[in-house]
Design an enzyme around this catalytic site. Structure first.
Site, PDB file in Angstrom:
ATOM      1  N   GLU A  76     -28.216  -6.652  -2.034  1.00 22.77           N
ATOM      2  CA  GLU A  76     -29.383  -6.022  -2.670  1.00 22.77           C
ATOM      3  C   GLU A  76     -30.343  -5.382  -1.671  1.00 22.77           C
ATOM      4  OE1 GLU A  76     -30.985  -9.013  -5.280  1.00 22.77           O
ATOM      5  OE2 GLU A  76     -29.143  -9.127  -6.455  1.00 22.77           O
TER       6      GLU A  76
ATOM      7  N   GLU B 275     -20.381  -8.457 -10.489  1.00 21.60           N
ATOM      8  CA  GLU B 275     -21.088  -9.554 -11.155  1.00 21.60           C
ATOM      9  C   GLU B 275     -21.283  -9.236 -12.637  1.00 21.60           C
ATOM     10  OE1 GLU B 275     -24.724 -10.603  -9.142  1.00 21.60           O
ATOM     11  OE2 GLU B 275     -23.868 -10.229  -7.154  1.00 21.60           O
TER      12      GLU B 275
END
Length: 931
Positions: A708, A809
């Site tokens: 991220e 994910e």
């Protein structure tokens, strides 16, 4: 984006007993037995001859041998330890299989619906180094159906001492034959059994009252009617009250409540041990009535937590649920939990408010969770797919149907695009051109000001709507501007799409939404540029999408990129007579990677593992490889959980992704790391890379190097811009075999301008320019209301980089299992049909073990729900099977998905079965089959 629920924090290391002399290790009769037989509750024991005082009467060995050792003669003439409390124990020997042990038929002594506690004192002897597991198991036999097995409990046993294996069971119906048995040690290891107790708790009036008037609440004295019996403070004191604060605080129900007081830590609270009353693999619902008091704190989080001790493992802390409690009134905390393994101790406690604030508890209920029947598939009459629900979208009637949100002015201008934005065009196909007129919004004094329209009566529940428009901003902007199509649903903001604008061109904005509860008011509005910046909006479209029509297109696309023409060419003895012979081809596995997230606690549940191994070929660990897990305190390394999971995956030939080496978001960084100076932080980063990648070299196919980076910058802020590229370079040097990924969220849904595809591409190119060996693009895929063309547009843009794309994910969420299943199908089909996508990882599939609610495919106790059925049907669709006959050239042709196959040929003399693999390729694959 997030880890799985952090249900295990490493608190203290399990201490193994120190080793004794070699003689003690080899002689079971010298083992300590303190606290074993004398502590077994023998009241109402349904086991006959539980202590072997009558030899092996009523006991039977299961494909092995056994005998009883008495205190008088000892084991084969060796004297018994003086620490033994029982006169006899059984020895099960000549064991050649793990499941061989000692059993007793208890069919006639078990009542349906009753809960039985099991406790057995066990040991081991023989050729064993270290420890082994002993299991208590039930065998259930019914005529005409397969025998089933229920694991009751498990404990780790060494040759040093006796251990207790405990558990509980309850049967809704008693089978025709019910057998209890003890099993588990490795072949050749002798199983020793000192005594066995299976009892049903008393149902006397007094106990029923204390448990809760005969209901199935496993909490004893749940409303404090018996004072503080069975309750204790966790690091603090507890007190009983009938009122507090001069009578301003009284029980919501009952006559009393308890307080956890003199709290010095957030985790201090009130607790009760529920060991033996809670069963593994059963879902439990938790409901508590709580509030707070004192220290000038008016609101604080109260959480229900389980503390679980498991033999041979670190303590586990399982977060159940939390609620925002106040000092004004009682509130209810509700949640669920499930234990995968066989714990030796389980304690439930309430915690959370700041130190110095009392935590008040009026009641606590923990009971087997009722199974909620699934919602029926929504019936939507006249969905009107593709029909725009916006009034006066073309502005033929000036601004009628629109109104200004806030004190701004709306007018109509001309000169906007005449074609639909690309994402809408992909969904709608042929469509009339736009008028070229746009709404011009002036005098904007707040970012939220813009054109709005009420659509309350036009939105239908459970339909997925696509949002599309052209937008542009006027002059005077100070930097990039975020423009957003938003919905106000009963005063709640819903994101319909965002775009960042930094020029004077028209930009496409696209997104989606869905409403699943009947609203009283729905308003759509366009907002975003800074105050004083004009906003222009054209061709606003909001329409329900036809997913089935899109699926038909995706099936065709998948056929082109995931299949190949195959020619089976038969040769060898007798092949000349093969023409006309029957051929059957079965695909046993599609090679497209579809994996899932798992946690360490999951692998203690055999039902979870069975589903995982059968339906996934890749795995990723939710938390167990992250730095905060492997090194929670500096120098205190914990790789045991990850080691266990790696071993399981290797055993079942499941490939693994390494998630993640670093996490750039500051909130995920341990406090000890944040306290380091720059030089020490750099050393810690290097040590993390060296420790992790050296330990697991060659075991993880992928690594998410720095998670991220579009949403966090902790390491870059502390160590400089070069650190990101250096992380990639060092990781590549330490394990050149692993593909190194970037990984981020909201890439594919149009919801976040920080992580739009253009920003992601710029980010990846920047890393590559610094020499970072970026090998793959991770799109997390935590998505709501997916629309195929919106997702596909992002994939097309990222595909220009030529790197493999993975959904890393993926999860979708809807209360309705049918709608959730459709969302999941949208994402899987888009991935499978796109040439740049090389794999999909689900972020879990089992209820209570996912980071999002209402996202699971399998219910907590193992039932596959409607979402799971949709997933399994899709996997079945992606397997190719063919039947036919060998042609005159001795060949059999078919087209099939990439993966593993078996071909079966029936010749006049015999049946022949051969296996082969179909890899990717543009030309027909010729497979020689030698007979």
């Amino acid at each position: 984006m997030k880890g799985l629920p952090i249900c295990c924090f490493i608190s203290r290391q399990h201490k193994h007993p120190s080793k004794r002399s070699e003689e003690t290790m080899e002689n079971p009769q010298l083992m300590s037995n303190s606290g074993c037989s004398e502590n077994l509750n023998q009241a109402a024991n349904i086991i006959v001859n539980h202590d072997f005082s009558n030899g092996l009467h009523s006991w039977h060995t299961n494909c092995c041998n056994g005998f009883v050792v008495s205190a008088e003669c000892g084991d084969r003439g060796k004297p018994l330890s003086s620490l033994r409390s029982s006169g006899n124990y059984a020895v099960v020997t000549n064991r050649t299989k793990c499941w061989q042990g000692l059993e007793q038929d208890i069919t006639s002594r078990v009542l349906p619906g009753s809960t039985y506690s099991v406790s057995a004192c066990v040991g081991v002897s023989g050729p064993l180094s270290g420890s082994t597991d002993v299991l208590a198991t039930l065998k259930l036999e019914n005529h005409g159906s397969a025998t089933s097995y229920m694991l009751i409990g498990k404990t780790s046993v060494s040759k040093e001492k006796w251990e207790i294996v405990e558990g509980t069971f309850s049967l809704l119906a008693v089978p025709e034959r019910l057998v209890f048995y003890l099993e588990g040690p490795s072949p050749g290891v002798e199983l020793l059994i000192d005594s066995v107790v299976i009892s049903c708790p008393s149902s006397s009036e007094s106990e029923s009252a204390s448990i809760g008037a005969g209901d199935d609440n496993i909490i004893i004295n749940p409303k404090f009617e018996d004072g503080l019996n069975n309750w204790s403070g966790r690091g603090c004191k507890v007190a009983l009250h009938d009122s507090m604060a001069d009578g301003k605080i009284v029980p919501q129900s009952g006559k009393a409540f308890a307080s956890a007081t003199e709290r010095t830590q957030n985790w201090n609270g009130i607790q009760q041990e529920i060991t033996g009353r809670v069963q593994r693999k059963l879902a439990y619902s938790v409901a508590a009535v709580v509030r707070i008091f004192g220290n000038n704190v008016t609101a604080a989080t109260v959480q229900a937590t389980l503390w679980v001790q498991t033999p041979g493992r670190n303590d586990q802390y399982v977060g159940i649920a939390n609620v925002q409690a106040t000092d004004k009134d009682w509130v209810q905390l509700q949640g669920k939990f499930l234990l995968n393994g066989s714990p030796s101790k389980v304690v439930i406690y309430l915690e959370g408010p700041p130190p110095g604030t009392d935590l008040l508890v009026n009641s606590l209920v923990v009971k087997h969770a009722e199974k909620t029947p699934p919602s029926p598939a929504p019936v939507i009459e006249n969905p009107d797919f593709g029909v725009n629900i916006i009034t006066n979208s073309q502005l033929d009637d000036s601004t009628n149907g629109w109104f200004p949100l806030g004190n701004c002015n709306l007018s109509v201008g001309s000169g906007s695009p005449h074609i639909l934005p690309p994402m809408a065009r992909a969904s709608l196909g042929v469509h009339e051109p736009l008028s070229g007129r746009y709404i011009h919004v002036k005098n904007r004094t707040q970012t939220w000001m813009g054109p709005a329209q009420m659509i309350t009566d036009k939105v239908k529940l459970f339909l997925t709507y696509q949002v599309s428009a052209w937008v542009r901003i006027g002059s005077g902007a100070n930097g990039p501007q975020n423009v957003n199509v938003a919905l106000g649903v009963d005063n709640q903001w819903v994101n319909g799409g965002q775009v960042e604008i930094n020029d004077d061109r028209w930009h496409e904005i696209g997104g989606s939404f869905r409403i699943e509860k009947q609203p009283s008011k729905v308003m759509v509005y366009i907002q975003g540029p800074g105050a004083g910046v004009d906003l222009m909006v054209a061709g606003v479209q909001i329409f329900p999408v036809n997913r089935e029509a899109r699926f038909k297109y995706l099936r065709h696309q998948a056929d082109k990129i995931r299949k190949r023409d195959i020619v089976l060419k038969f040769s060898g003895a007798g092949s000349s007579s093969l023409p006309g012979t029957n051929v059957k081809v079965v695909q046993t596995q599609n090679s497209f990677p579809i994996g899932s997230c798992m946690s360490r606690t999951n692998i203690d549940n055999e039902d979870f593992i069975n589903f995982f191994v059968k339906n996934f070929n890749w795995a990723v660990f939710g938390n167990e490889l992250k730095w905060y897990w492997t090194e929670p305190q500096q120098g205190n390394l914990n790789y045991k959980d990850a080691d266990d999971m790696v071993a399981l995956c290797q055993k079942h030939n499941i490939e693994t992704r390494g998630h993640c080496i670093f996490w750039e978001v500051q909130a995920t960084v341990q406090q000890w790391i944040q306290a380091l100076n720059k030089d020490d932080l750099m050393k810690a980063v290097q040590n993390r890379l060296t420790d992790l990648l050296t330990r697991y070299k060659g075991k993880f196919k992928h690594y998410d190097v720095n998670n991220e980076m579009l949403h966090g910058s902790y390491y870059q802020d502390r160590l400089g811009k070069d650190i990101r590229a250096n992380m990639f370079k060092t990781a590549n040097q330490l394990d050149p075999s692993a593909t190194l990924f970037v990984n981020d969220y909201h890439i594919e849904d149009g919801c976040d301008t920080r992580s739009c595809p253009e920003r992601y591409i710029e980010h990846i190119l920047d890393l590559q320019e610094q020499g970072a060996p970026v090998g793959g693009i991770g799109i997390q895929g935590h998505i709501d209301n997916p629309v195929g063309p919106v997702v596909c547009t992002a994939l097309d843009k990222l595909g220009i980089l030529g790197l493999p794309i993975w959904f890393t994910e993926l999860d979708v969420s809807s209360i309705n299992e049918h709608v959730r299943g459709e969302d999941l199908e949208v994402m899987l089909r888009e991935a499978f049909a796109h040439p740049a996508v090389e794999g999909v990882m689900l972020w879990g599939f089992w209820e209570l073990f996912m980071s999002r609610d209402n996202a699971h495919l399998v219910n907590a106790e193992g039932d596959v729900n409607e979402t799971g059925k949709r997933f399994l049907a899709l996997k079945h669709e992606w397997l190719s099977h063919a039947r036919g006959q060998v042609d005159v050239q001795g060949q059999f042709n078919f087209r099939g998905f990439h993966g593993k196959y078996a071909v079966e040929i029936d010749t006049p003399s015999k049946k022949i079965v051969k296996t082969f693999i179909v890899d990717k390729g543009d030309t027909p694959l010729v497979v020689p089959v030698e007979l």
